[in-house]
Motif scaffolding. Structure first.
Motif, PDB file in Angstrom:
ATOM      1  N   VAL A  66       0.999  -1.143  -0.231  1.00  0.00           N
ATOM      2  CA  VAL A  66       0.190   0.224  -0.393  1.00  0.00           C
ATOM      3  C   VAL A  66       0.612   1.161  -0.049  1.00  0.00           C
ATOM      4  O   VAL A  66       2.263   1.289   0.857  1.00  0.00           O
ATOM      5  N   MET A  67       0.394   2.321  -0.841  1.00  0.00           N
ATOM      6  CA  MET A  67       1.600   3.213  -0.753  1.00  0.00           C
ATOM      7  C   MET A  67       0.520   4.613  -0.755  1.00  0.00           C
ATOM      8  O   MET A  67      -0.196   5.270  -1.066  1.00  0.00           O
ATOM      9  N   PHE A  68       1.436   5.566   0.525  1.00  0.00           N
ATOM     10  CA  PHE A  68       0.715   6.802   0.919  1.00  0.00           C
ATOM     11  C   PHE A  68       1.097   7.979   0.522  1.00  0.00           C
ATOM     12  O   PHE A  68       2.551   7.967  -0.032  1.00  0.00           O
ATOM     13  N   GLU A  69       0.325   9.276   0.354  1.00  0.00           N
ATOM     14  CA  GLU A  69       0.612  10.330  -0.594  1.00  0.00           C
ATOM     15  C   GLU A  69       0.708  10.749   0.517  1.00  0.00           C
ATOM     16  O   GLU A  69      -0.750  10.985   0.660  1.00  0.00           O
ATOM     17  N   GLY A  70       0.954  12.471   0.282  1.00  0.00           N
ATOM     18  CA  GLY A  70      -0.306  13.988  -0.219  1.00  0.00           C
ATOM     19  C   GLY A  70      -0.255  13.458   1.746  1.00  0.00           C
ATOM     20  O   GLY A  70      -0.671  14.250   2.039  1.00  0.00           O
ATOM     21  N   LEU A  71       0.946  13.408   2.148  1.00  0.00           N
ATOM     22  CA  LEU A  71       1.784  13.526   3.926  1.00  0.00           C
ATOM     23  C   LEU A  71       2.093  14.782   4.075  1.00  0.00           C
ATOM     24  O   LEU A  71       3.029  15.629   3.926  1.00  0.00           O
ATOM     25  N   LYS A  72       1.821  15.212   5.431  1.00  0.00           N
ATOM     26  CA  LYS A  72       2.088  16.545   5.642  1.00  0.00           C
ATOM     27  C   LYS A  72       3.144  16.211   7.888  1.00  0.00           C
ATOM     28  O   LYS A  72       4.388  17.083   7.452  1.00  0.00           O
ATOM     29  N   ASN A  73       2.795  14.776   7.640  1.00  0.00           N
ATOM     30  CA  ASN A  73       3.384  15.193   8.909  1.00  0.00           C
ATOM     31  C   ASN A  73       3.591  13.300   9.724  1.00  0.00           C
ATOM     32  O   ASN A  73       2.663  12.646   9.224  1.00  0.00           O
ATOM     33  N   ALA A  74       4.494  13.320  10.506  1.00  0.00           N
ATOM     34  CA  ALA A  74       4.300  11.561  11.096  1.00  0.00           C
ATOM     35  C   ALA A  74       2.761  11.028  11.357  1.00  0.00           C
ATOM     36  O   ALA A  74       2.896  10.198  11.991  1.00  0.00           O
ATOM     37  N   LYS A  75       2.610  11.868  12.150  1.00  0.00           N
ATOM     38  CA  LYS A  75       0.997  11.893  13.206  1.00  0.00           C
ATOM     39  C   LYS A  75      -0.173  11.555  11.976  1.00  0.00           C
ATOM     40  O   LYS A  75      -0.691  10.466  11.976  1.00  0.00           O
ATOM     41  N   GLU A  76       0.059  11.913  10.617  1.00  0.00           N
ATOM     42  CA  GLU A  76      -1.310  11.549   9.864  1.00  0.00           C
ATOM     43  C   GLU A  76      -0.673  10.342   9.546  1.00  0.00           C
ATOM     44  O   GLU A  76      -1.663   8.864   9.099  1.00  0.00           O
ATOM     45  N   PHE A  77       1.028  10.154   8.955  1.00  0.00           N
ATOM     46  CA  PHE A  77       1.302   8.586   8.794  1.00  0.00           C
ATOM     47  C   PHE A  77       0.752   6.975   9.442  1.00  0.00           C
ATOM     48  O   PHE A  77       0.265   6.299   9.209  1.00  0.00           O
ATOM     49  N   PHE A  78       1.098   7.546  10.707  1.00  0.00           N
ATOM     50  CA  PHE A  78       0.701   6.865  11.775  1.00  0.00           C
ATOM     51  C   PHE A  78      -0.647   6.238  12.258  1.00  0.00           C
ATOM     52  O   PHE A  78      -1.096   5.610  12.543  1.00  0.00           O
ATOM     53  N   THR A  79      -1.602   7.669  11.959  1.00  0.00           N
ATOM     54  CA  THR A  79      -2.588   7.440  11.704  1.00  0.00           C
ATOM     55  C   THR A  79      -3.156   5.874  10.796  1.00  0.00           C
ATOM     56  O   THR A  79      -4.113   5.798  10.939  1.00  0.00           O
ATOM     57  N   LEU A  80      -2.571   6.542   9.608  1.00  0.00           N
ATOM     58  CA  LEU A  80      -3.154   5.489   8.352  1.00  0.00           C
ATOM     59  C   LEU A  80      -3.074   4.478   8.566  1.00  0.00           C
ATOM     60  O   LEU A  80      -3.192   3.636   8.944  1.00  0.00           O
ATOM     61  N   LYS A  81      -1.201   3.921   9.335  1.00  0.00           N
ATOM     62  CA  LYS A  81      -1.307   2.695  10.104  1.00  0.00           C
ATOM     63  C   LYS A  81      -1.740   2.676  10.801  1.00  0.00           C
ATOM     64  O   LYS A  81      -1.550   0.748  10.561  1.00  0.00           O
ATOM     65  N   GLY A  82      -2.290   3.062  11.402  1.00  0.00           N
ATOM     66  CA  GLY A  82      -3.057   2.058  12.147  1.00  0.00           C
ATOM     67  C   GLY A  82      -4.596   1.695  12.381  1.00  0.00           C
ATOM     68  O   GLY A  82      -5.087   0.874  12.249  1.00  0.00           O
ATOM     69  N   TYR A  83      -4.521   2.196  11.040  1.00  0.00           N
ATOM     70  CA  TYR A  83      -6.434   1.673  10.302  1.00  0.00           C
ATOM     71  C   TYR A  83      -5.799  -0.163   9.657  1.00  0.00           C
ATOM     72  O   TYR A  83      -5.953  -0.844  10.086  1.00  0.00           O
ATOM     73  N   LEU A  84      -4.400   0.027   9.822  1.00  0.00           N
ATOM     74  CA  LEU A  84      -3.746  -1.556   9.262  1.00  0.00           C
ATOM     75  C   LEU A  84      -3.425  -2.032  10.093  1.00  0.00           C
ATOM     76  O   LEU A  84      -3.392  -4.115   9.626  1.00  0.00           O
ATOM     77  N   ILE A  85      -3.061  -2.478  10.835  1.00  0.00           N
ATOM     78  CA  ILE A  85      -2.087  -2.869  11.763  1.00  0.00           C
ATOM     79  C   ILE A  85      -2.892  -1.927  13.622  1.00  0.00           C
ATOM     80  O   ILE A  85      -2.487  -0.812  13.405  1.00  0.00           O
ATOM     81  N   ASP A  86      -3.374  -3.098  14.030  1.00  0.00           N
ATOM     82  CA  ASP A  86      -3.910  -2.927  15.688  1.00  0.00           C
ATOM     83  C   ASP A  86      -2.603  -2.470  16.327  1.00  0.00           C
ATOM     84  O   ASP A  86      -1.340  -3.055  16.296  1.00  0.00           O
ATOM     85  N   ASP A  87      -3.102  -0.993  17.400  1.00  0.00           N
ATOM     86  CA  ASP A  87      -1.767   0.011  17.287  1.00  0.00           C
ATOM     87  C   ASP A  87      -1.713  -1.161  18.849  1.00  0.00           C
ATOM     88  O   ASP A  87      -0.320  -0.775  19.835  1.00  0.00           O
ATOM     89  N   ASN A  88      -2.166  -1.798  19.162  1.00  0.00           N
ATOM     90  CA  ASN A  88      -2.232  -2.719  20.483  1.00  0.00           C
ATOM     91  C   ASN A  88      -1.217  -3.817  20.087  1.00  0.00           C
ATOM     92  O   ASN A  88      -0.629  -4.919  21.407  1.00  0.00           O
ATOM     93  N   GLU A  89      -0.891  -4.410  18.927  1.00  0.00           N
ATOM     94  CA  GLU A  89       0.064  -5.618  18.256  1.00  0.00           C
ATOM     95  C   GLU A  89       1.112  -5.340  18.760  1.00  0.00           C
ATOM     96  O   GLU A  89       2.023  -3.500  17.860  1.00  0.00           O
ATOM     97  N   LYS A  90       2.548  -6.097  18.978  1.00  0.00           N
ATOM     98  CA  LYS A  90       4.396  -5.880  18.500  1.00  0.00           C
ATOM     99  C   LYS A  90       4.374  -5.680  17.222  1.00  0.00           C
ATOM    100  O   LYS A  90       3.872  -6.266  15.871  1.00  0.00           O
ATOM    101  N   ILE A  91       4.828  -4.823  17.144  1.00  0.00           N
ATOM    102  CA  ILE A  91       5.496  -5.346  15.398  1.00  0.00           C
ATOM    103  C   ILE A  91       7.207  -5.669  15.435  1.00  0.00           C
ATOM    104  O   ILE A  91       7.645  -4.783  15.940  1.00  0.00           O
ATOM    105  N   SER A  92       6.906  -6.569  14.883  1.00  0.00           N
ATOM    106  CA  SER A  92       8.444  -6.538  13.544  1.00  0.00           C
ATOM    107  C   SER A  92       9.526  -5.596  13.444  1.00  0.00           C
ATOM    108  O   SER A  92       9.001  -4.658  12.601  1.00  0.00           O
TER     109      SER A  92
END
Length: 383
Positions: A215-241
């Motif tokens: 999945v490719m993201f574009e048009g982001l202004k800051n890290a907060k926006e990126f982590f918001t998008l990532k939160g939709y795809l990966i549960d924040d409560n799960e440990k990430i590799s």
């Protein structure tokens, strides 16, 4: 059978292109030339077609005689930010300096009984209604990243509609306007946020991995926006590799048929995105370098060095790098490329690009077969 190359060649498909060419002919090109991936704008219109295309490709393995190589190719889903493109009735319009052209500006979803209300020969199709609010007299317009340019001299919004605007545009740099050209302006926002409900629904789809591997993201202004998008795809409560930032380590991961989230790519298409990279690099799987768009923010003289530095940075951090923008652009109309275009591909390979992206104007043009053959041969020769 040609050897599998280190530098991959990614083919762009669109919903419109699939309608025109058909699933089987596209699959045949991909199989014949052993292309390495597909990229597309992802929306509800193309979902079913992607499943059909994947099934068609499975019937004819890309590398049927080598079981060590994959029997399928990755699909890259682009989550589009705000955008605008040119729509021409005659496909081509030649304009010269000081010409004034009348343009209808519409929102992509605005249709009535299946027909657009516009009767203009020239249209700009925007993806979001909030973009129109920013256009005003004096707004600068660039077509295909500055190939042709103009300035808005007059603007009129139709009564009882916020979705249709008429503008007069005085040409400041003449040339040929082509159907499908990208349209950009400081007054046409290109950000992904605020998200539309349709974009949120895409990101919430738990079956997204069935349609795409990246999945490719574009048009982001800051890290907060990126982590918001990532939160939709990966549960924040799960440990990430740490090695694979799109893989959540949970009990499901140990299942033989575990379904993984798509890998994450960041599109570098502006100075803001380039600066954002250093902050989120550990949290993505790779980058997509859009040189023509980045060239609007960076001086063109800086782009070759920027490309080399970006590729080096990503390789040092085990991230993939996809390089795009205007590769084999002249083959939209011509059966052979320019020497500069072939050199451009060769230089990207020499720099260490993991993959090259061909735009839909080229892959859906009349010389798609020749494009695939020339790119394939160029990559093999360079390697």
């Amino acid at each position: 059978m040609p050897n599998q190359t280190k530098t991959k060649l990614i083919w762009t498909v669109t919903a419109n292109g699939i309608k025109k060419k058909g699933i089987v002919p596209i699959a045949q090109i991909l199989t014949k030339h052993k292309l390495d991936g597909i990229i597309c704008d992802y929306n509800d219109e193309i979902k079913d077609s992607l499943k059909e295309l994947r099934e068609e490709l499975k019937k004819n393995s890309i590398y049927p005689n080598n079981p060590q190589l994959p029997d399928n190719i990755p699909f890259i889903l682009r989550i589009p930010a705000r955008s605008a493109s040119l729509c021409l009735c005659e496909q081509t319009l030649n304009v010269k300096e000081n010409d004034v052209i009348e343009i209808q500006v519409l929102v992509d979803s605005f249709e009535e009984n299946g027909q657009r209300k516009s009767s203009k020969a020239v249209e700009i199709i925007t993806s979001h209604s909030d973009q129109l609010a920013h256009l005003k007299p004096g707004s600068k317009l660039e077509f295909s990243y500055g190939t042709v340019a103009g300035i808005v001299t007059d603007i009129t919004t139709e009564k009882n509609s916020t979705l249709v605007t008429s503008i007069s545009c005085k040409i400041t740099l003449g040339g040929s306007l082509l159907h499908g050209m990208d349209v950009s302006s400081p007054d046409l926002p290109r950000e992904l946020f605020p998200l539309l409900p349709s974009t949120e629904n895409i990101l919430k789809d738990k079956n997204l991995s069935e349609y795409g591997d990246y999945v490719m993201f574009e048009g982001l202004k800051n890290a907060k926006e990126f982590f918001t998008l990532k939160g939709y795809l990966i549960d924040d409560n799960e440990k990430i590799s740490q090695r694979h930032p799109s893989v959540a380590i949970s009990k499901k991961i140990y299942e033989p048929e575990a379904s993984l989230s798509p890998k994450l790519l960041l599109r570098i298409d502006s100075k803001a995105a380039h600066e954002l990279l250093s902050e989120i690099l550990p949290n993505i799987d790779g980058v997509f370098l859009s040189r023509s768009e980045l060239g609007k923010d960076e001086h063109p003289n800086n782009l070759p060095l920027t490309q080399k530095n970006l590729i080096s940075l990503c390789h040092n951090n085990s991230k993939v790098v996809l390089v795009a923008s205007e590769l084999m652009e002249s083959m939209k109309k011509n059966s052979t490329p320019t020497r500069a275009e072939v050199s451009d591909i060769a230089n990207a390979i020499s720099d260490g690009a993991d993959a090259l992206i061909l735009s839909h104007e080229v892959t859906e043009g009349p010389h798609a077969q020749e494009v695939a053959s020339i790119c394939e041969e160029t990559i093999q020769n360079m390697e």
